[in-house]
Design a protein around this motif. Sequence first.
Motif, PDB file in Angstrom:
ATOM      1  N   LEU A 110       0.664  -1.122  -0.054  1.00 48.81           N
ATOM      2  CA  LEU A 110       0.014  -0.140  -0.003  1.00 48.81           C
ATOM      3  C   LEU A 110       0.814   1.309   0.091  1.00 48.81           C
ATOM      4  O   LEU A 110       0.656   1.980  -0.576  1.00 48.81           O
ATOM      5  CB  LEU A 110      -0.878  -0.050   1.195  1.00 48.81           C
ATOM      6  CG  LEU A 110      -1.902   1.038   1.311  1.00 48.81           C
ATOM      7  CD1 LEU A 110      -2.918   1.008   0.321  1.00 48.81           C
ATOM      8  CD2 LEU A 110      -2.590   1.143   2.552  1.00 48.81           C
ATOM      9  N   GLN A 111       1.986   1.411   0.844  1.00 46.30           N
ATOM     10  CA  GLN A 111       2.810   2.445   0.797  1.00 46.30           C
ATOM     11  C   GLN A 111       3.564   2.584  -0.457  1.00 46.30           C
ATOM     12  O   GLN A 111       3.770   3.605  -1.072  1.00 46.30           O
ATOM     13  CB  GLN A 111       3.724   2.307   2.058  1.00 46.30           C
ATOM     14  CG  GLN A 111       3.184   2.180   3.353  1.00 46.30           C
ATOM     15  CD  GLN A 111       2.337   3.684   3.590  1.00 46.30           C
ATOM     16  OE1 GLN A 111       2.881   4.538   3.441  1.00 46.30           O
ATOM     17  NE2 GLN A 111       1.424   3.542   4.063  1.00 46.30           N
ATOM     18  N   GLU A 112       3.708   1.507  -1.182  1.00 49.78           N
ATOM     19  CA  GLU A 112       4.544   1.536  -2.355  1.00 49.78           C
ATOM     20  C   GLU A 112       3.632   2.210  -3.427  1.00 49.78           C
ATOM     21  O   GLU A 112       3.889   2.874  -4.364  1.00 49.78           O
ATOM     22  CB  GLU A 112       5.055   0.259  -2.799  1.00 49.78           C
ATOM     23  CG  GLU A 112       6.270  -0.444  -1.921  1.00 49.78           C
ATOM     24  CD  GLU A 112       6.236  -1.753  -2.341  1.00 49.78           C
ATOM     25  OE1 GLU A 112       5.857  -2.206  -3.310  1.00 49.78           O
ATOM     26  OE2 GLU A 112       7.308  -2.582  -1.704  1.00 49.78           O
ATOM     27  N   LEU A 113       2.272   1.954  -3.335  1.00 41.30           N
ATOM     28  CA  LEU A 113       1.314   2.186  -4.686  1.00 41.30           C
ATOM     29  C   LEU A 113       0.888   3.583  -4.160  1.00 41.30           C
ATOM     30  O   LEU A 113       0.366   4.204  -4.844  1.00 41.30           O
ATOM     31  CB  LEU A 113       0.428   0.946  -4.319  1.00 41.30           C
ATOM     32  CG  LEU A 113       0.672  -0.142  -5.084  1.00 41.30           C
ATOM     33  CD1 LEU A 113      -0.746  -1.044  -5.177  1.00 41.30           C
ATOM     34  CD2 LEU A 113       1.355  -0.051  -6.319  1.00 41.30           C
ATOM     35  N   LEU A 114       0.770   3.924  -2.866  1.00 43.12           N
ATOM     36  CA  LEU A 114       0.155   5.412  -2.667  1.00 43.12           C
ATOM     37  C   LEU A 114       0.783   6.588  -3.407  1.00 43.12           C
ATOM     38  O   LEU A 114      -0.058   7.520  -3.905  1.00 43.12           O
ATOM     39  CB  LEU A 114       0.092   5.764  -1.292  1.00 43.12           C
ATOM     40  CG  LEU A 114      -1.050   5.128  -0.157  1.00 43.12           C
ATOM     41  CD1 LEU A 114      -0.563   5.372   1.222  1.00 43.12           C
ATOM     42  CD2 LEU A 114      -2.293   5.771  -0.838  1.00 43.12           C
ATOM     43  N   PRO A 115       1.918   6.697  -3.599  1.00 41.70           N
ATOM     44  CA  PRO A 115       2.398   7.668  -4.547  1.00 41.70           C
ATOM     45  C   PRO A 115       2.052   7.798  -5.930  1.00 41.70           C
ATOM     46  O   PRO A 115       1.986   8.895  -6.425  1.00 41.70           O
ATOM     47  CB  PRO A 115       4.024   7.607  -4.533  1.00 41.70           C
ATOM     48  CG  PRO A 115       4.283   6.883  -3.261  1.00 41.70           C
ATOM     49  CD  PRO A 115       3.123   5.863  -3.143  1.00 41.70           C
ATOM     50  N   MET A 116       1.322   6.681  -6.409  1.00 45.39           N
ATOM     51  CA  MET A 116       0.818   6.834  -7.796  1.00 45.39           C
ATOM     52  C   MET A 116      -0.704   6.672  -7.944  1.00 45.39           C
ATOM     53  O   MET A 116      -1.292   6.842  -8.835  1.00 45.39           O
ATOM     54  CB  MET A 116       1.286   5.149  -8.555  1.00 45.39           C
ATOM     55  CG  MET A 116       2.556   5.377  -8.611  1.00 45.39           C
ATOM     56  SD  MET A 116       3.075   3.496  -9.462  1.00 45.39           S
ATOM     57  CE  MET A 116       2.615   2.477  -7.882  1.00 45.39           C
ATOM     58  N   ALA A 117      -1.194   6.907  -6.561  1.00 43.30           N
ATOM     59  CA  ALA A 117      -2.694   7.150  -6.505  1.00 43.30           C
ATOM     60  C   ALA A 117      -3.253   8.503  -6.818  1.00 43.30           C
ATOM     61  O   ALA A 117      -2.529   9.377  -6.350  1.00 43.30           O
ATOM     62  CB  ALA A 117      -3.144   6.583  -4.959  1.00 43.30           C
ATOM     63  N   PHE A 118      -4.367   8.566  -7.363  1.00 44.97           N
ATOM     64  CA  PHE A 118      -4.850   9.949  -7.557  1.00 44.97           C
ATOM     65  C   PHE A 118      -5.427  10.424  -6.293  1.00 44.97           C
ATOM     66  O   PHE A 118      -6.425   9.516  -5.746  1.00 44.97           O
ATOM     67  CB  PHE A 118      -5.923   9.933  -8.838  1.00 44.97           C
ATOM     68  CG  PHE A 118      -5.208   9.784  -9.973  1.00 44.97           C
ATOM     69  CD1 PHE A 118      -4.538  10.874 -10.768  1.00 44.97           C
ATOM     70  CD2 PHE A 118      -5.485   8.625 -10.782  1.00 44.97           C
ATOM     71  CE1 PHE A 118      -4.042  10.601 -11.886  1.00 44.97           C
ATOM     72  CE2 PHE A 118      -4.814   8.544 -11.949  1.00 44.97           C
ATOM     73  CZ  PHE A 118      -4.130   9.432 -12.341  1.00 44.97           C
ATOM     74  N   ALA A 119      -5.342  11.699  -6.147  1.00 47.19           N
ATOM     75  CA  ALA A 119      -6.281  12.247  -4.871  1.00 47.19           C
ATOM     76  C   ALA A 119      -7.421  12.933  -5.251  1.00 47.19           C
ATOM     77  O   ALA A 119      -7.410  13.320  -6.466  1.00 47.19           O
ATOM     78  CB  ALA A 119      -5.390  13.153  -4.200  1.00 47.19           C
ATOM     79  N   GLN A 120      -8.337  12.483  -4.466  1.00 46.23           N
ATOM     80  CA  GLN A 120      -9.646  13.227  -4.737  1.00 46.23           C
ATOM     81  C   GLN A 120     -10.045  14.127  -3.448  1.00 46.23           C
ATOM     82  O   GLN A 120      -9.950  13.863  -2.319  1.00 46.23           O
ATOM     83  CB  GLN A 120     -10.906  12.101  -4.908  1.00 46.23           C
ATOM     84  CG  GLN A 120     -10.610  11.342  -6.130  1.00 46.23           C
ATOM     85  CD  GLN A 120     -11.971  10.309  -6.212  1.00 46.23           C
ATOM     86  OE1 GLN A 120     -12.175   9.664  -5.390  1.00 46.23           O
ATOM     87  NE2 GLN A 120     -12.007  10.162  -7.652  1.00 46.23           N
TER      88      GLN A 120
END
Length: 299
Positions: A110-120
């Motif tokens: 999850l921590q690895e993927l969060l930087p690539m997640a879009f913020a809403q």
Amino acid sequence: MFKNLTVFRIGDGFAATLEQMEQALAALPFHPCGPTQMQSEGWVPPRGQPHAPLVESVAGHRLMRYRIETKRVPGAVVKRALQARCAQIEASEGRQPGRREQRDLKEAILQELLPMAFAQAVDVQIWLDVGAGRIAFDSTSPKRVDAVVTALVRALDGLRVEPLETALSPATAMAGWLGSAPQDWPTHFAPGRDAELKSDGDSPAVVRFTRHVLDTEDMQRHLAQGKRPTKLALDWDGRVSFVLTDGAQLRRIAFQDGVFEDNDAGEGDGFDTDAAIATGELSALIGDLLAALGGEQRR
């Protein structure tokens, strides 16, 4: 300006000045989520312009805006990555990771993927009606309203937010209106064309009317069967339409044609004019609605 409203009473004793409120909110500004941050909250200017005040005063009303930004990584993506990571460990080490190790792996993924997640981001407008002693939030999500109420109470010393209590519950009042002839409806209000009635029980029967004439005899039959109104579209003086819920929320607020054009709000930019008109109209509407519900009951 406002599409939905959840309205509360401001507890006695709150007397913060505009300057004091501005200073308190300025200590808790909004900052976007960091790369591995799942949620961020804070205050933003209600005018929508950078460096504008966090508390606007318009025609005796105070307006604020709270922003909640979240990042979400789809659960299915995390699950697939976890399965691949576990398969890799099993292939290289000949063992299947246990539950605790899988939880640690899942958190690391999850921590690895969060930087690539879009913020809403979701903004909630707050309207403090100083003269009436009421405060309203432009949301009908209980979770979201609770979060903003908590943030506001923490920021402003002495502020207490209390539920509005009326002599008649909205469900009781709506049932009485729907069973009445048009001339017996409360002053200033007329039925719209949408309604929802629901029976009691674990598997309640639900009847919805959409863009439908709300016939009195038809409604009396459903009411006699034990169904109670949970939503009712209303028209207020031909100026504002909205849907009243059994939780006393106002949804789908819409100002009718001519409301903004025929109001002389004086010179000013669009925000000030719109805010003055919207708060003035809605303050009067809420006052009439409380009267139609038998009046506010204060402890």
